[in-house]
Write an enzyme that holds these catalytic residues in place. Structure first.
Site, short mmCIF file in Angstrom:
data_model
loop_
_atom_site.label_atom_id
_atom_site.label_comp_id
_atom_site.label_asym_id
_atom_site.label_seq_id
_atom_site.Cartn_x
_atom_site.Cartn_y
_atom_site.Cartn_z
CB VAL A 1 -0.96 -0.01 1.21
CG1 VAL A 1 -1.71 1.30 1.32
CG2 VAL A 1 -1.94 -1.18 1.10
NE ARG B 1 -10.82 -4.20 5.69
CZ ARG B 1 -11.94 -4.62 5.11
NH1 ARG B 1 -12.97 -5.05 5.81
NH2 ARG B 1 -12.04 -4.64 3.79
CG ASN C 1 -7.58 -2.36 7.70
OD1 ASN C 1 -8.42 -1.50 7.93
ND2 ASN C 1 -7.35 -2.85 6.49
CB VAL D 1 -8.64 2.05 9.09
CG1 VAL D 1 -10.08 1.91 8.67
CG2 VAL D 1 -8.15 3.47 8.84
CG ASP D 2 -13.27 2.52 11.42
OD1 ASP D 2 -13.50 3.62 10.91
OD2 ASP D 2 -13.49 1.45 10.83
NE ARG E 1 -18.93 8.05 -6.25
CZ ARG E 1 -17.78 8.75 -6.16
NH1 ARG E 1 -17.13 8.79 -5.02
NH2 ARG E 1 -17.31 9.39 -7.19
CG HIS F 1 -12.19 -0.17 5.91
ND1 HIS F 1 -12.73 -0.33 4.66
CD2 HIS F 1 -10.96 -0.76 5.86
CE1 HIS F 1 -11.86 -0.96 3.89
NE2 HIS F 1 -10.79 -1.24 4.60
N1 LIG Z 1 -7.96 1.33 5.08
C1 LIG Z 1 -8.02 0.64 3.94
O1 LIG Z 1 -8.96 0.82 3.15
C2 LIG Z 1 -6.93 -0.34 3.62
C3 LIG Z 1 -6.82 -0.91 2.33
C4 LIG Z 1 -5.76 -1.78 2.08
C5 LIG Z 1 -4.86 -2.12 3.09
N2 LIG Z 1 -5.03 -1.58 4.32
C6 LIG Z 1 -4.11 -1.88 5.42
O2 LIG Z 1 -2.86 -1.24 5.16
C7 LIG Z 1 -1.84 -1.94 5.87
C8 LIG Z 1 -0.68 -2.19 4.95
O3 LIG Z 1 -1.01 -3.14 3.96
P1 LIG Z 1 0.12 -3.68 2.96
O4 LIG Z 1 -0.57 -4.59 2.01
O5 LIG Z 1 0.93 -2.56 2.44
O6 LIG Z 1 1.01 -4.55 3.97
P2 LIG Z 1 2.55 -4.95 3.76
O7 LIG Z 1 2.79 -6.11 4.67
O8 LIG Z 1 2.86 -5.08 2.31
O9 LIG Z 1 3.33 -3.66 4.28
C9 LIG Z 1 3.41 -3.31 5.63
C10 LIG Z 1 4.64 -2.47 5.81
O10 LIG Z 1 4.75 -2.13 7.19
C11 LIG Z 1 6.10 -2.25 7.56
N3 LIG Z 1 6.26 -2.49 9.00
C12 LIG Z 1 5.96 -3.59 9.70
N4 LIG Z 1 6.33 -3.45 10.99
C13 LIG Z 1 6.89 -2.22 11.09
C14 LIG Z 1 7.50 -1.51 12.14
N5 LIG Z 1 7.62 -2.05 13.36
N6 LIG Z 1 7.94 -0.28 11.89
C15 LIG Z 1 7.85 0.25 10.65
N7 LIG Z 1 7.31 -0.37 9.61
C16 LIG Z 1 6.85 -1.61 9.82
C17 LIG Z 1 6.62 -3.44 6.76
O11 LIG Z 1 8.04 -3.42 6.67
C18 LIG Z 1 5.94 -3.20 5.42
O12 LIG Z 1 6.71 -2.37 4.61
C19 LIG Z 1 -2.50 -3.21 6.42
O13 LIG Z 1 -2.85 -3.00 7.78
C20 LIG Z 1 -3.75 -3.35 5.57
O14 LIG Z 1 -4.76 -4.09 6.22
C21 LIG Z 1 -6.03 -0.70 4.59
#
Ligand SMILES: NC(=O)c1ccc[n+]([C@@H]2O[C@H](COP(=O)([O-])OP(=O)(O)OC[C@H]3O[C@@H](n4cnc5c(N)ncnc54)[C@H](O)[C@@H]3O)[C@@H](O)[C@H]2O)c1
Length: 307
Positions: A11, A87, A119, A121-122, A152, A174
């Protein structure tokens, strides 16, 4: 405009790429646990600048050295396990991670707006508000913005109308405790009814993230586009309306809670809450969401609260 992205996984790196293509800042900092990945992303992104809108300083950093940012986007997260069903399963570990990260980020970036993606996220938006001590208007969870965009898009395919001409919000969590606001959903000026076919579209949206997850193991493009919409609105002080997760003392009779409600967003963060007139079914859904969200917050954060 200096913006940091914390966490450069699927992300974080997708948001960075979209931001650079759109030229949303003059200085981009990529920070995380894995400095090598951040450096690699920074270098790769620097090589795209000849094709981009504007020159941008792009650098990697440790979390401790992120300072004086205008916006901080948080995507750092523990790894999502295979077969994830909720989540909330990320909650305990990510609460621990946020308790380590947020105080130092808040201290070194006192004028920043935080955009929370991680997540659940809330709950984490609530926690960042609590740990930073910043006004809740400056802590923004991307919440149901992605769900509403998916809603949408699917409705648009059915109506055969451009998704940008549809106004249809999903509010609440979410996650499973969300609800569609059909009473205020419009295509052009025509109402989008609460018909069984449209309810089925909402059900589809509710599990859409997991559908993508089952196919490729993560979601990144829709959330990157949603995050960029939030960032762009802040940077250009656009005063756009969207559903976002925020801690609020009172909204529509619900007190001291944190989930997506319709807001106006601009350079100062959340400028005001909007108060659509909900129908009886939506009022019941709102009460149910509020109760379940409070339980989620209490179960992950214990008795700490912003009441
Ligand atoms: N709100 C939304 O609509 C939405 C949508 C998609 C994903 N997400 C959430 O976003 C988050 C990231 O998803 P992703 O697919 O990129 O995951 P990912 O595992 O690819 O990336 C997570 C990143 O966090 C880093 N990380 C882990 N521990 C850490 C620490 N102690 N200090 C610093 N960095 C650290 C990792 O090195 C990695 O780069 C997840 O929680 C996912 O559920 C939310």
């Amino acid at each position: 405009m200096k913006i940091a992205i914390i966490g450069t996984g699927h992300v974080g790196s997708s948001i960075a790429f979209a931001m650079v293509l759109k030229g949303l800042c003059s200085h981009l900092v990529l920070a995380g646990r894995n400095m090598t990945k951040g450096q690699g992303d920074a270098l790769d992104l620097q090589h795209t600048l000849a094709f981009c809108e504007r020159p941008i300083i792009i650098e990697a950093s440790t979390i401790e050295k992120v300072q004086d940012c205008d916006i901080i986007v948080i995507t750092a997260s523990i790894k999502t396990q295979d077969q994830v069903t909720s989540r909330m399963e990320l909650g305990v570990a990510n609460v621990k991670l946020f308790r380590q990260m947020i105080p130092i980020l808040a201290q070194n970036n006192p004028r920043s707006i935080f955009v929370v993606i991680t997540n659940p996220v809330d709950v984490l938006t609530y926690l960042v508000t609590q740990l930073s001590g910043f006004p809740s208007s400056k802590i923004i969870g991307v919440g149901t913005l992605v769900d509403s965009a998916r809603f949408r898009t699917l409705l648009s395919a059915q109506e055969k109308i451009h998704p940008d001409d549809l106004r249809a919000y999903i509010l609440g969590e979410h996650g499973p405790n969300q609800f569609p606001v059909f009473s205020n959903a419009f295509a052009g000026s025509e109402r989008i009814s609460d018909a069984p076919s449209n309810r089925r579209i909402f059900q589809e949206v509710n599990r859409a993230g997991f559908d993508v997850y089952e196919l490729k193991g993560y979601t990144n493009y829709a959330i990157a586009a949603a995050a960029c919409e939030v960032i762009k609105t802040i940077v250009y002080d656009d005063h756009r309306t969207m559903p976002l997760s925020t801690f609020f003392y009172e909204w529509q009779g619900i007190e001291n809670n944190c989930f997506s409600i319709p807001v106006v967003l601009g350079r100062a963060g959340i400028i005001r809450y909007l108060h659509p007139e909900l129908n009886d079914q939506e009022k019941i859904a709102l009460q149910k969401t509020a109760k379940l969200m409070k339980e989620n917050i209490d179960s992950l954060l214990g008795s700490d609260s912003l009441d």
